[in-house]
Scaffold this active site. Structure first.
Site, PDB file in Angstrom:
ATOM      1  N   TYR A 108      -2.819  -2.323   7.860  1.00 44.26           N
ATOM      2  CA  TYR A 108      -3.067  -3.007   7.620  1.00 44.26           C
ATOM      3  C   TYR A 108      -3.682  -3.538   9.463  1.00 44.26           C
ATOM      4  O   TYR A 108      -2.917  -2.543  10.620  1.00 44.26           O
ATOM      5  CB  TYR A 108      -3.392  -5.029   7.976  1.00 44.26           C
ATOM      6  CG  TYR A 108      -3.820  -4.709   6.149  1.00 44.26           C
ATOM      7  CD1 TYR A 108      -4.363  -4.812   5.477  1.00 44.26           C
ATOM      8  CD2 TYR A 108      -1.930  -4.758   5.343  1.00 44.26           C
ATOM      9  CE1 TYR A 108      -4.032  -5.282   3.642  1.00 44.26           C
ATOM     10  CE2 TYR A 108      -1.566  -4.729   4.072  1.00 44.26           C
ATOM     11  CZ  TYR A 108      -3.194  -5.024   3.550  1.00 44.26           C
ATOM     12  OH  TYR A 108      -3.148  -5.093   1.971  1.00 44.26           O
ATOM     13  N   GLN A 121      -1.183   2.308  -6.180  1.00 41.52           N
ATOM     14  CA  GLN A 121      -3.113   2.375  -5.076  1.00 41.52           C
ATOM     15  C   GLN A 121      -3.754   1.891  -6.376  1.00 41.52           C
ATOM     16  O   GLN A 121      -4.751   1.148  -6.521  1.00 41.52           O
ATOM     17  CB  GLN A 121      -2.873   3.636  -5.525  1.00 41.52           C
ATOM     18  CG  GLN A 121      -3.028   4.386  -4.041  1.00 41.52           C
ATOM     19  CD  GLN A 121      -2.729   5.426  -3.840  1.00 41.52           C
ATOM     20  OE1 GLN A 121      -3.414   6.655  -4.539  1.00 41.52           O
ATOM     21  NE2 GLN A 121      -2.814   6.108  -2.181  1.00 41.52           N
ATOM     22  N   SER A 138      -7.888  -3.313  -2.214  1.00 47.16           N
ATOM     23  CA  SER A 138      -8.545  -2.393  -2.069  1.00 47.16           C
ATOM     24  C   SER A 138     -10.499  -2.142  -3.031  1.00 47.16           C
ATOM     25  O   SER A 138     -11.411  -2.236  -2.665  1.00 47.16           O
ATOM     26  CB  SER A 138      -8.405  -1.027  -1.561  1.00 47.16           C
ATOM     27  OG  SER A 138      -7.618  -0.755  -1.059  1.00 47.16           O
ATOM     28  N   ASP A 161      -4.025  -2.308  -6.702  1.00 46.83           N
ATOM     29  CA  ASP A 161      -4.538  -2.806  -4.863  1.00 46.83           C
ATOM     30  C   ASP A 161      -5.450  -3.349  -5.256  1.00 46.83           C
ATOM     31  O   ASP A 161      -6.970  -2.888  -5.212  1.00 46.83           O
ATOM     32  CB  ASP A 161      -4.653  -1.675  -4.084  1.00 46.83           C
ATOM     33  CG  ASP A 161      -4.806  -2.326  -3.140  1.00 46.83           C
ATOM     34  OD1 ASP A 161      -5.489  -3.370  -2.178  1.00 46.83           O
ATOM     35  OD2 ASP A 161      -5.189  -0.626  -2.797  1.00 46.83           O
ATOM     36  N   ARG A 176       1.032  -1.091   0.419  1.00 51.47           N
ATOM     37  CA  ARG A 176       0.144  -0.156   0.015  1.00 51.47           C
ATOM     38  C   ARG A 176       1.151   1.600  -0.003  1.00 51.47           C
ATOM     39  O   ARG A 176       1.335   1.629   1.164  1.00 51.47           O
ATOM     40  CB  ARG A 176      -0.800  -0.469   1.385  1.00 51.47           C
ATOM     41  CG  ARG A 176      -1.785  -1.062   0.962  1.00 51.47           C
ATOM     42  CD  ARG A 176      -3.112  -0.883   2.234  1.00 51.47           C
ATOM     43  NE  ARG A 176      -4.066  -1.631   1.101  1.00 51.47           N
ATOM     44  CZ  ARG A 176      -5.336  -1.459   2.589  1.00 51.47           C
ATOM     45  NH1 ARG A 176      -5.504  -1.468   3.631  1.00 51.47           N
ATOM     46  NH2 ARG A 176      -6.149  -2.745   1.738  1.00 51.47           N
TER      47      ARG A 176
END
Length: 385
Positions: free
Chosen positions: A236, A133, A139, A136, A128
């Site tokens: 996390y 991004q 996500s 990901d 991350r």
């Protein structure tokens, strides 16, 4: 360079690893794209759309995989004894296998990847960081899961969500509690708020408070020094101490008694899902209440969750459906396919040749096996480590 996309053969999986849009972009990068016949049907993508984008459709999976340089999938390939086809055995040595391989769910599969001589890369391990991004997958898929969780709750909940003032009387708004304010949790908060519910949320990460409140939710958390270090460098949640979990459970228990819907989203990578709602809490909830457990596949945040089932206990419905993002397969596939495209694009040089930088932190974090060995530090055999 050939990219192969197969059908997904694991249970509850309706997504696909490519869309016509990403096919066009792969071809522009210099790849030949071959897709197994019917691979996109469950995501509402007919073979003709792939062909229009420039892909070739192949009905024989043996022909599809035998000379593929890169194999793209959503879930890990079937292994010996897991289905009618041993997909792994069909992938040529030296090929790149890129998917959500869930290595913690089946660590033994890594030995088979290594023995097959493939380079296995798991997208759940994309770090991350800012430049990753757009890659990901956790996500992108969790965002949809959080949204869908609210819809699943509404489908079972036999009352209205928003306040309604009518000539016949006023209907009170539903009260929703979201447990875990990560990507899925924040989207669940936003969706429930848009539908008119009163929303509260809890998380072990103090930084989540501002995000929850910005969406119109009330943050519920035990104040403690421990929460200052409740987040990993990767963003996390960490496992908390038994004392903290006890105090947090007491606070959640009191809050749950007043709720109509609870949505559980708490996961810890590589660990069984933490218990957030125990039997006693379920029995304290009002009849007609609903619990949606997005952690069902990792053991569940609710002790009474039955993975893959919707059950009722003491008048409380507990939804333990598996692979929630797949229930929005068209959009989930579109986002996942774009994540894959963004992951692979930096591997292609100006001459349209595959040139993987194995020292790149994104690549290094995702490679499980290479050159016949398990190379990821979390899974490398003790002797090799």
């Amino acid at each position: 360079m050939k990219i192969a996309i197969t059908k997904e053969r694991r249970a509850h999986e309706r997504r696909v690893a490519a869309t016509p849009d990403t096919v066009k972009k792969f071809i522009a990068l210099g790849f030949t794209v071959v897709i197994e016949k019917g691979a996109g049907e469950s995501s509402r993508i007919p073979d003709s759309d792939y062909q229009t984008a420039g892909a070739t459709i192949e009905s024989d999976i043996v022909n599809l995989l035998r000379d593929a340089d890169i194999v793209l999938k959503v879930q890990r390939p079937l292994l010996e004894g897991e289905g009618q086809i041993n997909e792994l055995a069909l992938i040529k040595r030296g090929a790149l296998l890129i998917a959500m391989l869930s290595p913690y769910a089946d660590p033994s599969a890594l030995t088979q990847y290594a023995q097959a001589g493939i380079t296995a890369m798991t997208l759940e391990f994309v770090p991350r960081i800012t430049r990753a991004q757009s890659m990901d997958v956790l996500s992108s898929q969790s965002n949809l899961a959080g949204y869908r969780a609210v819809l699943e709750a509404i489908h079972i909940y036999d009352r209205a969500m928003p306040m309604m003032m009518t000539a016949a009387g006023t209907i009170a708004p539903a009260r929703v509690m979201v447990l875990g304010a990560g990507v899925a949790g924040l989207q669940a908060i936003a969706t429930a708020r848009r539908l008119g519910a009163i929303v509260s949320a809890t998380d072990v990460r103090a930084a989540s408070k501002e995000q929850v409140e910005s969406l119109g939710g009330k943050f519920v958390m035990v104040e403690s020094e421990e929460v200052k270090n409740a987040e990993t460098a990767g963003g996390y949640a960490k496992e908390m101490s038994d004392d903290y979990k006890r105090r947090q459970a007491e606070l959640v228990a009191e809050t749950l008694k007043k709720q109509d819907i609870a949505i559980c989203t708490a996961l810890i990578p590589g660990r069984k899902a933490p218990t957030l709602i125990n039997d006693e809490m379920v029995y304290s909830m009002r009849p007609g209440s609903v619990i949606v457990d997005l952690a069902a596949e990792q053991g569940g945040n609710c002790t009474l969750t039955k993975p893959g089932e919707i059950i009722e206990v003491n008048g409380v419905s507990i939804i333990g459906l598996l692979n929630i993002p797949s229930r929005l397969s068209a959009d989930a596939s579109a986002l996942y396919a774009k994540n894959l495209l963004n992951f692979i694009t930096p591997m292609v040089n100006a001459d349209k040749q595959l040139a993987v930088n194995w020292q790149d932190e994104i690549i290094a974090a995702t490679v499980l096996t290479r050159d016949g060995d398990i190379v990821h530090p979390n899974f490398k055999p003790a002797s090799a480590a």
